[in-house]
Design a protein around this motif. Sequence first.
Motif, PDB file in Angstrom:
ATOM      1  N   ALA A  52       0.534  -1.632  -0.115  1.00 53.80           N
ATOM      2  CA  ALA A  52       0.240  -0.594   0.112  1.00 53.80           C
ATOM      3  C   ALA A  52       0.893   1.415  -0.357  1.00 53.80           C
ATOM      4  CB  ALA A  52      -1.222  -0.074   1.361  1.00 53.80           C
ATOM      5  N   LEU A  53       2.144   1.162   0.785  1.00 49.89           N
ATOM      6  CA  LEU A  53       2.698   2.176   0.988  1.00 49.89           C
ATOM      7  C   LEU A  53       3.426   2.369  -0.268  1.00 49.89           C
ATOM      8  CD1 LEU A  53       3.856   2.285   4.616  1.00 49.89           C
ATOM      9  CD2 LEU A  53       2.037   3.646   3.714  1.00 49.89           C
ATOM     10  N   GLY A  54       3.633   1.341  -0.909  1.00 49.53           N
ATOM     11  CA  GLY A  54       4.366   1.120  -2.319  1.00 49.53           C
ATOM     12  C   GLY A  54       4.146   2.290  -3.548  1.00 49.53           C
ATOM     13  N   PHE A  55       2.515   2.000  -3.640  1.00 47.12           N
ATOM     14  CA  PHE A  55       1.104   2.676  -3.788  1.00 47.12           C
ATOM     15  C   PHE A  55       0.791   3.725  -4.135  1.00 47.12           C
ATOM     16  CE2 PHE A  55      -2.788   4.208  -5.240  1.00 47.12           C
ATOM     17  CZ  PHE A  55      -3.275   3.243  -6.149  1.00 47.12           C
ATOM     18  N   VAL A  56       1.317   4.064  -3.425  1.00 44.55           N
ATOM     19  CA  VAL A  56       1.132   5.554  -2.358  1.00 44.55           C
ATOM     20  C   VAL A  56       2.670   7.191  -2.596  1.00 44.55           C
ATOM     21  CG1 VAL A  56       1.273   7.751  -0.893  1.00 44.55           C
ATOM     22  CG2 VAL A  56      -0.150   5.871  -0.144  1.00 44.55           C
ATOM     23  N   ALA A  57       4.050   5.781  -3.165  1.00 46.98           N
ATOM     24  CA  ALA A  57       4.592   6.449  -3.488  1.00 46.98           C
ATOM     25  C   ALA A  57       5.310   6.580  -4.842  1.00 46.98           C
ATOM     26  CB  ALA A  57       6.185   5.867  -3.328  1.00 46.98           C
ATOM     27  N   ALA A  58       4.841   5.437  -5.546  1.00 47.00           N
ATOM     28  CA  ALA A  58       4.109   5.265  -7.729  1.00 47.00           C
ATOM     29  C   ALA A  58       3.743   6.214  -7.814  1.00 47.00           C
ATOM     30  CB  ALA A  58       3.582   4.017  -7.552  1.00 47.00           C
ATOM     31  N   LEU A  59       2.301   6.931  -6.447  1.00 48.72           N
ATOM     32  CA  LEU A  59       1.398   8.196  -7.323  1.00 48.72           C
ATOM     33  C   LEU A  59       1.765   9.481  -7.380  1.00 48.72           C
ATOM     34  CD1 LEU A  59      -1.741   8.387  -8.155  1.00 48.72           C
ATOM     35  CD2 LEU A  59      -2.546   8.691  -6.131  1.00 48.72           C
ATOM     36  N   GLU A  60       2.713   9.523  -6.294  1.00 49.95           N
ATOM     37  CA  GLU A  60       3.052  10.629  -5.824  1.00 49.95           C
ATOM     38  C   GLU A  60       4.343  10.885  -6.783  1.00 49.95           C
ATOM     39  OE1 GLU A  60       4.888  10.387  -1.824  1.00 49.95           O
ATOM     40  OE2 GLU A  60       2.841  10.746  -1.017  1.00 49.95           O
ATOM     41  N   GLN A  61       4.802   9.915  -7.474  1.00 49.16           N
ATOM     42  CA  GLN A  61       6.073   9.844  -7.667  1.00 49.16           C
ATOM     43  C   GLN A  61       5.253  10.505  -9.530  1.00 49.16           C
ATOM     44  OE1 GLN A  61       7.869   6.508  -9.458  1.00 49.16           O
ATOM     45  NE2 GLN A  61       9.515   7.403 -10.034  1.00 49.16           N
ATOM     46  N   ALA A  62       4.322   9.593  -9.854  1.00 49.00           N
ATOM     47  CA  ALA A  62       3.099  10.026 -10.972  1.00 49.00           C
ATOM     48  C   ALA A  62       2.985  11.271 -11.312  1.00 49.00           C
ATOM     49  CB  ALA A  62       2.366   8.786 -11.657  1.00 49.00           C
ATOM     50  N   PHE A  63       2.367  11.709 -10.040  1.00 51.62           N
ATOM     51  CA  PHE A  63       1.695  13.310  -9.803  1.00 51.62           C
ATOM     52  C   PHE A  63       2.271  14.677 -10.128  1.00 51.62           C
ATOM     53  CE2 PHE A  63      -2.879  12.818  -7.403  1.00 51.62           C
ATOM     54  CZ  PHE A  63      -3.264  12.018  -8.287  1.00 51.62           C
ATOM     55  N   ALA A  64       3.848  13.999  -9.487  1.00 47.68           N
ATOM     56  CA  ALA A  64       4.860  14.699  -9.809  1.00 47.68           C
ATOM     57  C   ALA A  64       5.948  15.041 -10.818  1.00 47.68           C
ATOM     58  CB  ALA A  64       6.379  14.628  -8.929  1.00 47.68           C
ATOM     59  N   HIS A  65       5.704  13.905 -11.902  1.00 41.05           N
ATOM     60  CA  HIS A  65       5.662  14.073 -13.130  1.00 41.05           C
ATOM     61  C   HIS A  65       4.841  14.300 -14.273  1.00 41.05           C
ATOM     62  CE1 HIS A  65       7.929  12.739 -17.058  1.00 41.05           C
ATOM     63  NE2 HIS A  65       6.301  12.677 -17.949  1.00 41.05           N
ATOM     64  N   ILE A  66       3.875  14.876 -14.145  1.00 44.91           N
ATOM     65  CA  ILE A  66       3.095  15.395 -14.641  1.00 44.91           C
ATOM     66  C   ILE A  66       2.620  16.120 -13.947  1.00 44.91           C
ATOM     67  CG2 ILE A  66       1.368  13.278 -15.376  1.00 44.91           C
ATOM     68  CD1 ILE A  66      -0.806  14.103 -13.523  1.00 44.91           C
ATOM     69  N   ALA A  67       3.163  17.380 -12.944  1.00 46.95           N
ATOM     70  CA  ALA A  67       3.359  18.026 -12.364  1.00 46.95           C
ATOM     71  C   ALA A  67       4.280  18.970 -13.601  1.00 46.95           C
ATOM     72  CB  ALA A  67       3.204  18.129 -11.243  1.00 46.95           C
ATOM     73  N   ARG A  68       4.879  18.631 -13.834  1.00 50.07           N
ATOM     74  CA  ARG A  68       6.180  18.659 -14.504  1.00 50.07           C
ATOM     75  C   ARG A  68       6.400  18.910 -15.863  1.00 50.07           C
ATOM     76  NH1 ARG A  68       8.441  18.025  -9.963  1.00 50.07           N
ATOM     77  NH2 ARG A  68      10.049  19.436  -8.668  1.00 50.07           N
ATOM     78  N   HIS A  69       5.791  17.686 -16.589  1.00 43.37           N
ATOM     79  CA  HIS A  69       5.669  17.291 -17.794  1.00 43.37           C
ATOM     80  C   HIS A  69       4.119  17.053 -18.314  1.00 43.37           C
ATOM     81  CE1 HIS A  69      10.504  17.442 -17.782  1.00 43.37           C
ATOM     82  NE2 HIS A  69       9.833  16.758 -17.093  1.00 43.37           N
ATOM     83  N   PRO A  70       3.065  18.024 -17.633  1.00 44.96           N
ATOM     84  CA  PRO A  70       1.746  17.371 -18.481  1.00 44.96           C
ATOM     85  C   PRO A  70       1.978  16.652 -19.921  1.00 44.96           C
ATOM     86  CG  PRO A  70       2.108  19.568 -18.149  1.00 44.96           C
ATOM     87  CD  PRO A  70       3.489  19.215 -17.926  1.00 44.96           C
ATOM     88  N   THR A  71       2.534  17.605 -20.683  1.00 50.06           N
ATOM     89  CA  THR A  71       2.428  17.192 -22.040  1.00 50.06           C
ATOM     90  C   THR A  71       2.491  15.299 -22.906  1.00 50.06           C
ATOM     91  OG1 THR A  71       3.920  18.070 -22.861  1.00 50.06           O
ATOM     92  CG2 THR A  71       2.090  19.264 -23.001  1.00 50.06           C
ATOM     93  N   THR A  72       3.475  14.840 -21.681  1.00 53.69           N
ATOM     94  CA  THR A  72       3.848  13.683 -22.032  1.00 53.69           C
ATOM     95  C   THR A  72       3.026  12.175 -21.431  1.00 53.69           C
ATOM     96  OG1 THR A  72       5.285  13.080 -19.945  1.00 53.69           O
ATOM     97  CG2 THR A  72       6.338  14.377 -21.388  1.00 53.69           C
ATOM     98  N   GLY A  73       1.968  12.790 -21.025  1.00 53.41           N
ATOM     99  CA  GLY A  73       1.033  11.655 -20.913  1.00 53.41           C
ATOM    100  C   GLY A  73       0.192  11.258 -22.460  1.00 53.41           C
TER     101      GLY A  73
END
Length: 110
Positions: free
Chosen positions: A32-53
């Motif tokens: 569960a904590l790994g899922f949270v970390a992966a989600l935070e990492q995804a949010f950080a990525h799209i916050a910086r590079h939203p058009t890469t999705g």
Amino acid sequence: MKVWPVIPRALAQEDVAQALDYYRDAAGETAALGFVAALEQAFAHIARHPTTGSPRYAHALDLPGLRCWPLTRYPYLVFYPQQQGHIDVWRVLHGARDIPAWLADENAPM
């Protein structure tokens, strides 16, 4: 480089809560904590590079601007459009689901 605020909608928050319950019950606190970390990492990525999705579902559902970004090591996708001033996270869905049906849910923001 601009960092966009990432704002999950209520349905996205519910999706995350359900995934956390599943991982905690089926695989334990570490998963569960790994899922949270992966989600935070995804949010950080799209916050910086939203058009890469990927715009794959934007084309399939005729929703211009919709993008998705996968979580690392977890089979979930973050669905979002970039709005004026923020990233609007609509859903966080398991990739094996019928994505078009889930995104067309009557509560979805379309």
